[in-house]
Design a protein around this motif. Structure first.
Motif, mmCIF file in Angstrom:
data_model
loop_
_atom_site.group_PDB
_atom_site.id
_atom_site.type_symbol
_atom_site.label_atom_id
_atom_site.label_comp_id
_atom_site.label_asym_id
_atom_site.label_seq_id
_atom_site.Cartn_x
_atom_site.Cartn_y
_atom_site.Cartn_z
ATOM 1 N N ALA A 1 0.834 -1.196 0.000
ATOM 2 C CA ALA A 1 0.000 0.000 0.000
ATOM 3 C C ALA A 1 0.872 1.251 0.000
ATOM 4 C CB ALA A 1 -0.904 -0.009 1.230
ATOM 5 N N LEU A 2 0.275 2.354 -0.402
ATOM 6 C CA LEU A 2 0.938 3.651 -0.304
ATOM 7 C C LEU A 2 1.000 4.041 1.172
ATOM 8 C CD1 LEU A 2 -0.996 5.380 -3.230
ATOM 9 C CD2 LEU A 2 1.192 4.153 -3.327
ATOM 10 N N THR A 3 2.015 4.805 1.548
ATOM 11 C CA THR A 3 2.232 5.127 2.956
ATOM 12 C C THR A 3 1.653 6.489 3.332
ATOM 13 O OG1 THR A 3 4.263 3.807 2.982
ATOM 14 C CG2 THR A 3 3.954 5.400 4.765
ATOM 15 N N GLN A 4 0.778 6.479 4.324
ATOM 16 C CA GLN A 4 0.184 7.710 4.872
ATOM 17 C C GLN A 4 0.437 7.744 6.381
ATOM 18 O OE1 GLN A 4 -3.901 6.996 2.400
ATOM 19 N NE2 GLN A 4 -3.922 8.758 3.786
ATOM 20 N N PRO A 5 0.455 8.947 6.967
ATOM 21 C CA PRO A 5 0.542 9.010 8.438
ATOM 22 C C PRO A 5 -0.751 8.485 9.037
ATOM 23 C CG PRO A 5 0.132 11.179 7.501
ATOM 24 C CD PRO A 5 0.414 10.266 6.350
ATOM 25 N N ALA A 6 -0.651 7.834 10.181
ATOM 26 C CA ALA A 6 -1.835 7.244 10.793
ATOM 27 C C ALA A 6 -2.837 8.300 11.238
ATOM 28 C CB ALA A 6 -1.439 6.370 11.978
ATOM 29 N N SER A 7 -2.341 9.422 11.703
ATOM 30 C CA SER A 7 -3.241 10.458 12.192
ATOM 31 C C SER A 7 -2.642 11.841 12.000
ATOM 32 C CB SER A 7 -3.554 10.236 13.667
ATOM 33 O OG SER A 7 -2.373 10.324 14.439
ATOM 34 N N VAL A 8 -3.531 12.795 11.803
ATOM 35 C CA VAL A 8 -3.178 14.208 11.709
ATOM 36 C C VAL A 8 -4.285 14.974 12.428
ATOM 37 C CG1 VAL A 8 -2.898 16.191 10.174
ATOM 38 C CG2 VAL A 8 -1.956 13.972 9.510
ATOM 39 N N SER A 9 -3.917 16.005 13.166
ATOM 40 C CA SER A 9 -4.928 16.788 13.869
ATOM 41 C C SER A 9 -4.675 18.277 13.706
ATOM 42 C CB SER A 9 -4.952 16.422 15.353
ATOM 43 O OG SER A 9 -3.704 16.716 15.945
ATOM 44 N N GLY A 10 -5.712 19.050 13.922
ATOM 45 C CA GLY A 10 -5.609 20.493 13.831
ATOM 46 C C GLY A 10 -6.801 21.157 14.477
ATOM 47 N N SER A 11 -6.668 22.424 14.772
ATOM 48 C CA SER A 11 -7.753 23.193 15.374
ATOM 49 C C SER A 11 -8.624 23.785 14.279
ATOM 50 C CB SER A 11 -7.190 24.298 16.261
ATOM 51 O OG SER A 11 -6.423 23.748 17.308
ATOM 52 N N PRO A 12 -9.866 24.097 14.601
ATOM 53 C CA PRO A 12 -10.746 24.733 13.611
ATOM 54 C C PRO A 12 -10.095 25.980 13.021
ATOM 55 C CG PRO A 12 -12.009 24.058 15.512
ATOM 56 C CD PRO A 12 -10.565 23.828 15.870
ATOM 57 N N GLN B 1 -12.678 22.434 9.491
ATOM 58 C CA GLN B 1 -13.990 22.486 10.128
ATOM 59 C C GLN B 1 -14.286 21.150 10.805
ATOM 60 O OE1 GLN B 1 -16.857 23.602 7.121
ATOM 61 N NE2 GLN B 1 -15.868 25.572 6.702
ATOM 62 N N ALA B 2 -15.202 21.184 11.753
ATOM 63 C CA ALA B 2 -15.557 19.972 12.496
ATOM 64 C C ALA B 2 -15.991 18.841 11.559
ATOM 65 C CB ALA B 2 -16.669 20.289 13.497
ATOM 66 N N GLU B 3 -16.686 19.187 10.493
ATOM 67 C CA GLU B 3 -17.196 18.180 9.551
ATOM 68 C C GLU B 3 -16.085 17.510 8.747
ATOM 69 O OE1 GLU B 3 -19.193 21.472 8.003
ATOM 70 O OE2 GLU B 3 -18.560 21.126 5.933
ATOM 71 N N THR C 1 -5.466 7.880 6.777
ATOM 72 C CA THR C 1 -5.116 8.863 7.812
ATOM 73 C C THR C 1 -6.377 9.329 8.523
ATOM 74 O OG1 THR C 1 -3.193 9.663 6.566
ATOM 75 C CG2 THR C 1 -4.121 11.129 8.251
ATOM 76 N N LYS C 2 -6.359 9.256 9.840
ATOM 77 C CA LYS C 2 -7.486 9.755 10.626
ATOM 78 C C LYS C 2 -7.240 11.215 10.950
ATOM 79 C CE LYS C 2 -10.214 8.996 14.813
ATOM 80 N NZ LYS C 2 -11.475 8.983 14.030
ATOM 81 N N VAL C 3 -8.144 12.065 10.507
ATOM 82 C CA VAL C 3 -8.050 13.497 10.792
ATOM 83 C C VAL C 3 -8.947 13.839 11.964
ATOM 84 C CG1 VAL C 3 -8.622 15.802 9.935
ATOM 85 C CG2 VAL C 3 -7.378 14.191 8.472
ATOM 86 N N THR C 4 -8.344 14.456 12.957
ATOM 87 C CA THR C 4 -9.080 14.873 14.148
ATOM 88 C C THR C 4 -9.085 16.390 14.243
ATOM 89 O OG1 THR C 4 -8.426 12.863 15.336
ATOM 90 C CG2 THR C 4 -9.209 14.713 16.665
ATOM 91 N N VAL C 5 -10.268 16.951 14.450
ATOM 92 C CA VAL C 5 -10.404 18.393 14.645
ATOM 93 C C VAL C 5 -10.482 18.642 16.143
ATOM 94 C CG1 VAL C 5 -11.757 20.446 14.146
ATOM 95 C CG2 VAL C 5 -11.588 18.611 12.440
ATOM 96 N N LEU C 6 -9.492 19.327 16.671
ATOM 97 C CA LEU C 6 -9.360 19.493 18.124
ATOM 98 C C LEU C 6 -10.406 20.436 18.706
ATOM 99 C CD1 LEU C 6 -5.477 19.762 18.149
ATOM 100 C CD2 LEU C 6 -6.870 17.744 18.691
#
Lengths: 119, 111
Positions: free
Chosen positions: B3-14, B81-83, B106-111
């Motif tokens: 598979a292609l390589t992606q980071p498992a998670s990335v997060s950021g604020s609104p 955005q949260a969505e 990659t799981k994106v989390t909005v803090l």
């Protein structure tokens, strides 16, 4: 709106067979290339198979080659995936997806059908 | 068939911008202009967000943009955005006996 509806999933024992169907509507099915993509529980997407609009070109992932057969019936607006010699690791939600047509990538996806391989 | 390589998670604020990378080889990401990006919310089917490296399908917000440098493609989400909280997958055409390959997600989390 383009509609793709998968069916045929269920519980099957290891070594068994299952045939998935995907009914297409509200677009000219016969002019689009199609794919099957699967997703094991809690895991990522895995491309499974591709068939061109007139069935002249077919590809399979190495993990299913020799066990799965993709086909289509343009008169019935339907896509199929015949799955034989099923293994535990084939357990997944199976999605059918329409290719963009003029390039690579899938613009519409069905809701998926769950296949569970377990004794 | 790796598979292609992606980071498992990335997060950021609104309101912030985040970038997700997707690393392959010259046989896929680096060799063809056929990189796509998909968004998937829990329990839902994937949604096409970017195709041909940087093109947006009709109806996709212009906050989403794609690019590529060498064997690495990137998806940038601006004005987070949260969505936008979801899993994101890249995909590429691959010149081999198979056709497509997906990234690891990659799981994106909005803090």
């Amino acid at each position: 709106e383009v509609q793709l509806v998968e069916s045929g999933g269920g519980l099957v024992q290891p070594g068994g067979s299952l045939r998935l169907s995907c009914a297409a509507s509200t677009f000219t099915f016969s002019t689009y290339n199609m794919n099957w993509v699967r997703q094991a529980p809690g895991k990522g997407l895995e491309w499974v198979s591709y068939i061109s609009s007139r069935s002249s070109t077919i590809y399979y992932a190495d993990s299913v080659k020799g066990r799965f057969t993709i086909s289509r019936d343009n008169a019935k607006n339907s896509l199929y995936l015949q799955m034989n010699s099923l293994r535990d690791e084939d357990t997944a939600v199976y999605y059918c997806a329409r290719d963009l047509g003029y390039t690579y990538g899938s613009d519409y996806w069905g809701q998926g059908t769950l296949v569970t391989v377990s004794s | 068939q790796s598979a292609l390589t992606q980071p498992a998670s990335v997060s950021g604020s609104p309101g912030q911008s985040i970038t997700i990378s997707c690393t392959g080889t010259s046989s896929d990401v680096g060799g063809y202009n056929y990189v796509s990006w998909y968004q998937q919310h829990p329990g839902k089917a994937p949604k096409l967000m970017i195709y041909d490296v940087s093109n947006r399908p009709s109806g996709v917000s212009n906050r989403f943009s794609g690019s590529r440098s060498g064997n690495t493609a990137s998806l940038t989400i601006s004005g987070l955005q949260a969505e936008d909280e979801a899993d994101y997958y890249c995909s590429s055409y691959r010149s081999s006996s198979t056709l497509y390959v997906f990234g690891t997600g990659t799981k994106v989390t909005v803090l």
